[in-house]
Design a protein around this motif. Structure first.
Motif, PDB file in Angstrom:
ATOM      1  N   ALA A   1       2.067 -14.733   2.798  1.00  0.00           N
ATOM      2  CA  ALA A   1       2.374 -15.507   1.598  1.00  0.00           C
ATOM      3  C   ALA A   1       3.883 -15.587   1.379  1.00  0.00           C
ATOM      4  O   ALA A   1       4.407 -16.647   1.009  1.00  0.00           O
ATOM      5  CB  ALA A   1       1.697 -14.880   0.381  1.00  0.00           C
ATOM      6  N   ARG A   2       4.598 -14.493   1.616  1.00  0.00           N
ATOM      7  CA  ARG A   2       6.057 -14.515   1.458  1.00  0.00           C
ATOM      8  C   ARG A   2       6.707 -15.454   2.459  1.00  0.00           C
ATOM      9  O   ARG A   2       7.651 -16.169   2.146  1.00  0.00           O
ATOM     10  CB  ARG A   2       6.636 -13.103   1.623  1.00  0.00           C
ATOM     11  CG  ARG A   2       6.587 -12.317   0.363  1.00  0.00           C
ATOM     12  CD  ARG A   2       7.543 -11.162   0.331  1.00  0.00           C
ATOM     13  NE  ARG A   2       7.561 -10.347   1.536  1.00  0.00           N
ATOM     14  CZ  ARG A   2       8.653  -9.790   2.027  1.00  0.00           C
ATOM     15  NH1 ARG A   2       9.811  -9.967   1.456  1.00  0.00           N
ATOM     16  NH2 ARG A   2       8.598  -9.032   3.099  1.00  0.00           N
TER      17      ARG A   2
ATOM     18  N   GLU B   1       3.541  -3.115   3.524  1.00  0.00           N
ATOM     19  CA  GLU B   1       3.178  -4.394   2.923  1.00  0.00           C
ATOM     20  C   GLU B   1       1.945  -4.947   3.626  1.00  0.00           C
ATOM     21  O   GLU B   1       1.819  -4.868   4.848  1.00  0.00           O
ATOM     22  CB  GLU B   1       4.333  -5.381   3.023  1.00  0.00           C
ATOM     23  CG  GLU B   1       4.135  -6.593   2.161  1.00  0.00           C
ATOM     24  CD  GLU B   1       5.416  -7.361   1.910  1.00  0.00           C
ATOM     25  OE1 GLU B   1       5.339  -8.346   1.175  1.00  0.00           O
ATOM     26  OE2 GLU B   1       6.461  -6.979   2.435  1.00  0.00           O
ATOM     27  N   THR B   2       1.022  -5.494   2.842  1.00  0.00           N
ATOM     28  CA  THR B   2      -0.215  -6.019   3.411  1.00  0.00           C
ATOM     29  C   THR B   2       0.065  -7.284   4.214  1.00  0.00           C
ATOM     30  O   THR B   2       1.010  -8.026   3.916  1.00  0.00           O
ATOM     31  CB  THR B   2      -1.234  -6.338   2.306  1.00  0.00           C
ATOM     32  OG1 THR B   2      -0.688  -7.355   1.462  1.00  0.00           O
ATOM     33  CG2 THR B   2      -1.577  -5.106   1.497  1.00  0.00           C
ATOM     34  N   PRO B   3      -0.745  -7.560   5.236  1.00  0.00           N
ATOM     35  CA  PRO B   3      -0.539  -8.780   6.045  1.00  0.00           C
ATOM     36  C   PRO B   3      -0.628 -10.060   5.211  1.00  0.00           C
ATOM     37  O   PRO B   3       0.109 -11.011   5.450  1.00  0.00           O
ATOM     38  CB  PRO B   3      -1.665  -8.722   7.078  1.00  0.00           C
ATOM     39  CG  PRO B   3      -2.098  -7.305   7.113  1.00  0.00           C
ATOM     40  CD  PRO B   3      -1.810  -6.728   5.775  1.00  0.00           C
ATOM     41  N   GLU B   4      -1.528 -10.072   4.218  1.00  0.00           N
ATOM     42  CA  GLU B   4      -1.654 -11.261   3.369  1.00  0.00           C
ATOM     43  C   GLU B   4      -0.360 -11.487   2.586  1.00  0.00           C
ATOM     44  O   GLU B   4       0.084 -12.618   2.411  1.00  0.00           O
ATOM     45  CB  GLU B   4      -2.823 -11.116   2.385  1.00  0.00           C
ATOM     46  CG  GLU B   4      -4.183 -11.006   3.038  1.00  0.00           C
ATOM     47  CD  GLU B   4      -4.527  -9.581   3.465  1.00  0.00           C
ATOM     48  OE1 GLU B   4      -3.849  -8.631   3.020  1.00  0.00           O
ATOM     49  OE2 GLU B   4      -5.466  -9.436   4.270  1.00  0.00           O
TER      50      GLU B   4
ATOM     51  N   LEU C   1       0.865  -1.168   0.000  1.00  0.00           N
ATOM     52  CA  LEU C   1       0.000   0.000   0.000  1.00  0.00           C
ATOM     53  C   LEU C   1       0.909   1.227   0.000  1.00  0.00           C
ATOM     54  O   LEU C   1       1.808   1.337   0.835  1.00  0.00           O
ATOM     55  CB  LEU C   1      -0.880  -0.010   1.249  1.00  0.00           C
ATOM     56  CG  LEU C   1      -1.973   1.025   1.336  1.00  0.00           C
ATOM     57  CD1 LEU C   1      -2.975   0.836   0.197  1.00  0.00           C
ATOM     58  CD2 LEU C   1      -2.690   0.918   2.662  1.00  0.00           C
ATOM     59  N   VAL C   2       0.701   2.129  -0.941  1.00  0.00           N
ATOM     60  CA  VAL C   2       1.536   3.331  -1.059  1.00  0.00           C
ATOM     61  C   VAL C   2       1.179   4.275   0.088  1.00  0.00           C
ATOM     62  O   VAL C   2       0.030   4.682   0.240  1.00  0.00           O
ATOM     63  CB  VAL C   2       1.317   4.030  -2.422  1.00  0.00           C
ATOM     64  CG1 VAL C   2       2.149   5.299  -2.516  1.00  0.00           C
ATOM     65  CG2 VAL C   2       1.638   3.088  -3.559  1.00  0.00           C
ATOM     66  N   ARG C   3       2.178   4.614   0.907  1.00  0.00           N
ATOM     67  CA  ARG C   3       1.977   5.523   2.036  1.00  0.00           C
ATOM     68  C   ARG C   3       2.477   6.928   1.731  1.00  0.00           C
ATOM     69  O   ARG C   3       2.034   7.893   2.333  1.00  0.00           O
ATOM     70  CB  ARG C   3       2.700   4.997   3.274  1.00  0.00           C
ATOM     71  CG  ARG C   3       2.055   3.799   3.866  1.00  0.00           C
ATOM     72  CD  ARG C   3       0.756   4.203   4.501  1.00  0.00           C
ATOM     73  NE  ARG C   3       0.090   3.046   5.065  1.00  0.00           N
ATOM     74  CZ  ARG C   3      -1.204   2.954   5.198  1.00  0.00           C
ATOM     75  NH1 ARG C   3      -1.978   3.937   4.818  1.00  0.00           N
ATOM     76  NH2 ARG C   3      -1.750   1.885   5.702  1.00  0.00           N
ATOM     77  N   GLY C   4       3.436   7.026   0.826  1.00  0.00           N
ATOM     78  CA  GLY C   4       3.990   8.330   0.479  1.00  0.00           C
ATOM     79  C   GLY C   4       4.679   8.254  -0.861  1.00  0.00           C
ATOM     80  O   GLY C   4       4.910   7.168  -1.390  1.00  0.00           O
ATOM     81  N   VAL C   5       4.996   9.402  -1.426  1.00  0.00           N
ATOM     82  CA  VAL C   5       5.691   9.440  -2.705  1.00  0.00           C
ATOM     83  C   VAL C   5       6.963  10.270  -2.551  1.00  0.00           C
ATOM     84  O   VAL C   5       7.023  11.201  -1.751  1.00  0.00           O
ATOM     85  CB  VAL C   5       4.808  10.028  -3.832  1.00  0.00           C
ATOM     86  CG1 VAL C   5       3.659   9.108  -4.135  1.00  0.00           C
ATOM     87  CG2 VAL C   5       4.309  11.402  -3.480  1.00  0.00           C
ATOM     88  N   SER C   6       7.977   9.858  -3.310  1.00  0.00           N
ATOM     89  CA  SER C   6       9.239  10.575  -3.292  1.00  0.00           C
ATOM     90  C   SER C   6       9.898  10.403  -4.645  1.00  0.00           C
ATOM     91  O   SER C   6       9.861   9.320  -5.219  1.00  0.00           O
ATOM     92  CB  SER C   6      10.150  10.028  -2.193  1.00  0.00           C
ATOM     93  OG  SER C   6      11.427  10.618  -2.277  1.00  0.00           O
TER      94      SER C   6
END
Length: 137
Positions: free
Chosen positions: A89-90, A82-85, A62-67
């Motif tokens: 999975a990783r 990173e999502t919990p799913e 999920l994008v939280r900020g941009v740079s």
């Protein structure tokens, strides 16, 4: 700056080592934004969901900020979550790779040496009377 190109964001967030590499991965269809295939010029903003494949690993962040700048790793990690799913999975894939490694990696040696080849030929009987590999009488 509230929007930035996906290839530049992936580079700044340290998913890929160079911007060219990130643009190539986007063009190959290994990166999706909000579930859609995109082009490198597609802009992302905070709140977008980015799915990307890095080798055998599929990550969803999920994008939280941009740079627009590539900074140190702690700064880059603050740009996404990173999502919990995806984390689960990783972890499962890492455990699978640990338990069942690639069979080709189990080979200790490549081609046999000249000595080993001679030993193999002697053990199997070698060529015998044949001077060629052809099967003619």
């Amino acid at each position: 700056m509230d929007r930035i190109r996906i290839d530049k964001w992936l580079w700044a967030a340290r998913f890929y080592k160079t911007r060219t590499l990130s643009a190539d991965e986007v063009e190959r269809g290994r990166v999706q934004v909000n579930g859609h295939d995109v082009k490198p010029a597609r802009e992302v903003k905070a709140g977008d969901t980015v799915s990307l494949r890095q080798g055998p690993v599929l990550r969803t962040v999920l994008v939280r900020g941009v740079s627009g700048q590539r900074g140190p790793a702690p700064v880059a990690q603050a740009l996404y979550e990173e999502t919990p799913e995806s984390l689960q999975a990783r972890a499962q894939q890492a455990e699978q790779r640990r338990l069942a490694p690639e069979p080709a990696l189990a080979q200790e040696h490549g081609r046999p040496t000249k000595r080993e080849r001679r030993e193999l030929d002697a053990a199997t009987g070698g060529w015998g009377e044949r001077w060629s590999a052809s099967v003619d009488g």
